[in-house]
Scaffold this active site. Structure first.
Site, PDB file in Angstrom:
ATOM      1  N   ALA A  65       0.485   5.847   8.201  1.00  0.00           N
ATOM      2  CA  ALA A  65       1.324   4.863   8.873  1.00  0.00           C
ATOM      3  C   ALA A  65       0.462   3.640   9.178  1.00  0.00           C
ATOM      4  O   ALA A  65      -0.768   3.733   9.287  1.00  0.00           O
ATOM      5  CB  ALA A  65       1.885   5.457  10.156  1.00  0.00           C
ATOM      6  N   GLY A 109       0.454   9.748   7.478  1.00  0.00           N
ATOM      7  CA  GLY A 109       1.838   9.654   7.008  1.00  0.00           C
ATOM      8  C   GLY A 109       1.940   9.702   5.489  1.00  0.00           C
ATOM      9  O   GLY A 109       2.987  10.084   4.951  1.00  0.00           O
TER      10      GLY A 109
HETATM   11  C1  HXC Z   1      -3.112  -0.246   8.085  1.00  0.00           C
HETATM   12  C2  HXC Z   1      -4.747   0.139   6.537  1.00  0.00           C
HETATM   13  C3  HXC Z   1      -4.564   1.535   6.656  1.00  0.00           C
HETATM   14  C4  HXC Z   1      -3.566   2.000   7.567  1.00  0.00           C
HETATM   15  C5  HXC Z   1      -6.126   1.193   5.224  1.00  0.00           C
HETATM   16  N1  HXC Z   1      -5.706  -0.017   5.640  1.00  0.00           N
HETATM   17  N2  HXC Z   1      -5.444   2.157   5.843  1.00  0.00           N
HETATM   18  N3  HXC Z   1      -4.011  -0.730   7.239  1.00  0.00           N
HETATM   19  N4  HXC Z   1      -2.867   1.067   8.257  1.00  0.00           N
HETATM   20  N5  HXC Z   1      -3.280   3.289   7.714  1.00  0.00           N
HETATM   21  C6  HXC Z   1      -6.219  -1.337   5.235  1.00  0.00           C
HETATM   22  C7  HXC Z   1      -7.540  -1.651   5.884  1.00  0.00           C
HETATM   23  O1  HXC Z   1      -7.360  -2.155   7.188  1.00  0.00           O
HETATM   24  C8  HXC Z   1      -8.092  -2.686   4.933  1.00  0.00           C
HETATM   25  O2  HXC Z   1      -7.459  -3.917   5.175  1.00  0.00           O
HETATM   26  C9  HXC Z   1      -7.601  -2.178   3.575  1.00  0.00           C
HETATM   27  O3  HXC Z   1      -6.482  -1.333   3.837  1.00  0.00           O
HETATM   28  C10 HXC Z   1      -8.659  -1.360   2.847  1.00  0.00           C
HETATM   29  O4  HXC Z   1      -9.130  -0.348   3.731  1.00  0.00           O
HETATM   30  P1  HXC Z   1     -10.701  -0.068   3.958  1.00  0.00           P
HETATM   31  O5  HXC Z   1     -10.809   0.759   5.181  1.00  0.00           O
HETATM   32  O6  HXC Z   1     -11.474  -1.346   3.928  1.00  0.00           O
HETATM   33  O7  HXC Z   1     -11.040   0.777   2.641  1.00  0.00           O
HETATM   34  P2  HXC Z   1     -12.083   1.968   2.472  1.00  0.00           P
HETATM   35  O8  HXC Z   1     -13.372   1.658   3.152  1.00  0.00           O
HETATM   36  O9  HXC Z   1     -12.107   2.251   1.008  1.00  0.00           O
HETATM   37  O10 HXC Z   1     -11.445   3.223   3.248  1.00  0.00           O
HETATM   38  C11 HXC Z   1     -10.234   3.784   2.807  1.00  0.00           C
HETATM   39  C12 HXC Z   1      -9.637   4.739   3.911  1.00  0.00           C
HETATM   40  C13 HXC Z   1      -9.601   3.998   5.266  1.00  0.00           C
HETATM   41  C14 HXC Z   1     -10.540   5.983   4.021  1.00  0.00           C
HETATM   42  C15 HXC Z   1      -8.281   5.161   3.419  1.00  0.00           C
HETATM   43  O11 HXC Z   1      -8.904   2.754   5.071  1.00  0.00           O
HETATM   44  C16 HXC Z   1      -8.903   4.749   6.335  1.00  0.00           C
HETATM   45  O12 HXC Z   1      -9.467   5.664   6.943  1.00  0.00           O
HETATM   46  N6  HXC Z   1      -7.644   4.363   6.636  1.00  0.00           N
HETATM   47  C17 HXC Z   1      -6.901   4.922   7.770  1.00  0.00           C
HETATM   48  C18 HXC Z   1      -6.410   6.322   7.460  1.00  0.00           C
HETATM   49  C19 HXC Z   1      -5.657   6.888   8.652  1.00  0.00           C
HETATM   50  O13 HXC Z   1      -6.175   7.028   9.761  1.00  0.00           O
HETATM   51  N7  HXC Z   1      -4.374   7.263   8.455  1.00  0.00           N
HETATM   52  C20 HXC Z   1      -3.530   7.815   9.481  1.00  0.00           C
HETATM   53  C21 HXC Z   1      -2.723   6.721  10.158  1.00  0.00           C
HETATM   54  S1  HXC Z   1      -1.734   7.333  11.494  1.00  0.00           S
HETATM   55  P3  HXC Z   1      -8.304  -5.285   5.265  1.00  0.00           P
HETATM   56  O14 HXC Z   1      -7.273  -6.293   5.637  1.00  0.00           O
HETATM   57  O15 HXC Z   1      -9.365  -5.084   6.276  1.00  0.00           O
HETATM   58  O16 HXC Z   1      -8.835  -5.462   3.859  1.00  0.00           O
HETATM   59  C22 HXC Z   1      -0.417   8.031  10.746  1.00  0.00           C
HETATM   60  C23 HXC Z   1       0.620   8.613  11.680  1.00  0.00           C
HETATM   61  C24 HXC Z   1       1.872   9.028  10.965  1.00  0.00           C
HETATM   62  O17 HXC Z   1      -0.298   8.073   9.563  1.00  0.00           O
HETATM   63  C25 HXC Z   1       2.994   9.433  11.918  1.00  0.00           C
HETATM   64  C26 HXC Z   1       3.933   8.343  12.264  1.00  0.00           C
HETATM   65  C27 HXC Z   1       5.151   8.786  13.025  1.00  0.00           C
END
Ligand code: HXC
Length: 258
Positions: A65, A109
């Site tokens: 998400a 998500g």
């Molecule tokens: C918003 C995101 C994002 C996310 C990545 N990006 N994941 N933006 N929401 N979930 C964006 C980053 O901010 C960044 O934008 C670009 O995508 C590339 O990400 P990087 O982190 O620079 O890439 P990398 O170093 O290769 O790492 C990849 C990754 C990491 C391991 C996937 O991005 C990551 O850990 N993302 C978050 C994963 C996460 O926690 N997901 C759970 C979310 S909560 P910019 O603009 O800086 O280039 C959830 C709840 C669901 O899902 C339930 C809802 C009801």
């Protein structure tokens, strides 16, 4: 409806839905999930669609998400809006089969969306995870529920408590994905699996989906009774006659969804 965050292509009775927010690794926001729910609901009603494939890009299926969007929300926002409940409910109500083609990251998500699909085919570069704990929250679209039913308590706890990622090989071993193929071949594999499903009787296909999903909702005795009755009811269809006659006559069945 014109979509901005997904791309829908319908060909040969398959709807391919590609998540398309590349700048945010296909992070799921209200717009994307709203468009996805709309596209899948439309696919359900479209006679030209017999199977649906949801895919991301080669590097990411969806990284969860949208954290930026959620960072601006408080309890009242997510509770009173029941964040994503309507969209995920609509996706879960689709009766046609949905295959997730997962390449790269399927996190939070993203992993939960893949699990909402009927089965997952993964590229060998796929990484699944429920890292919400690192954000000070927990999974909210099935990561503590569907994942537990699929991979069992120990792995589900491990994934949700440590936030570690599971690679494709472990995901296949754990039953999370049905097959793993080289990433470059993923879309071919997913589309040919969809084509196989699309050639069956739609009545049997929807009955299978409903029956397998019933296994998650009920006791074994009730589930077996449900399956038996659905099996019995198939004998009211022309497709049952056609399927069995085609076998005996050593020819391909021509199903008409009747
Ligand atoms: C918003 C995101 C994002 C996310 C990545 N990006 N994941 N933006 N929401 N979930 C964006 C980053 O901010 C960044 O934008 C670009 O995508 C590339 O990400 P990087 O982190 O620079 O890439 P990398 O170093 O290769 O790492 C990849 C990754 C990491 C391991 C996937 O991005 C990551 O850990 N993302 C978050 C994963 C996460 O926690 N997901 C759970 C979310 S909560 P910019 O603009 O800086 O280039 C959830 C709840 C669901 O899902 C339930 C809802 C009801």
């Amino acid at each position: 409806m014109a979509y901005e965050t997904i791309i829908v292509e319908i060909e040969d009775y398959i709807a391919l839905v590609k998540l398309n927010r590349p700048d945010a690794m296909n992070a799921l926001n209200s717009q994307l999930l709203g468009e996805l729910a709309d596209a899948l609901t439309a696919a359900q009603a479209n006679d030209k669609v017999r199977c649906i494939v949801i895919a991301g890009s080669e590097k990411f299926f969806a990284a969860g998400a949208d954290i930026k969007m959620m960072s601006e929300m408080n309890f009242v926002d997510v509770f009173s809006g029941d964040l994503f409940a309507e969209e995920t409910g609509a996706i879960s109500r689709v009766r046609k089969p949905i295959i997730a083609a997962v390449s790269g990251y399927a996190l939070g998500g993203g992993c939960e969306l893949a699990m909402m699909c009927d089965f997952i085919i993964a590229g060998d570069n796929a990484k699944f995870g429920q890292p919400e704990i690192n954000l000070g929250v927990i999974a909210g679209m099935g990561g503590t529920q569907r994942l537990t039913r699929v991979v069992g308590k120990s792995k589900a706890m491990d994934m949700n408590l440590t936030g570690r990622f599971m690679d494709a090989e472990e995901a296949e071993r754990s039953g999370l994905v049905s097959r793993v193929v080289p990433a470059k071949k993923l879309m071919d594999e997913a589309m040919s699996a969809a084509a196989k499903v699309a050639e069956k009787s739609m009545i049997s296909v929807m009955a299978v989906k409903e029956s397998v999903n019933r296994a998650y909702e009920t006791t074994l005795t009730e589930g077996l009774a449900f399956e038996r009755r659905v099996f019995n009811s198939m004998f009211a269809t022309d497709d049952q006659k056609e399927g069995m006659n085609a076998f005996l006559e050593k020819r391909e069945a021509q199903f008409r969804d009747r």
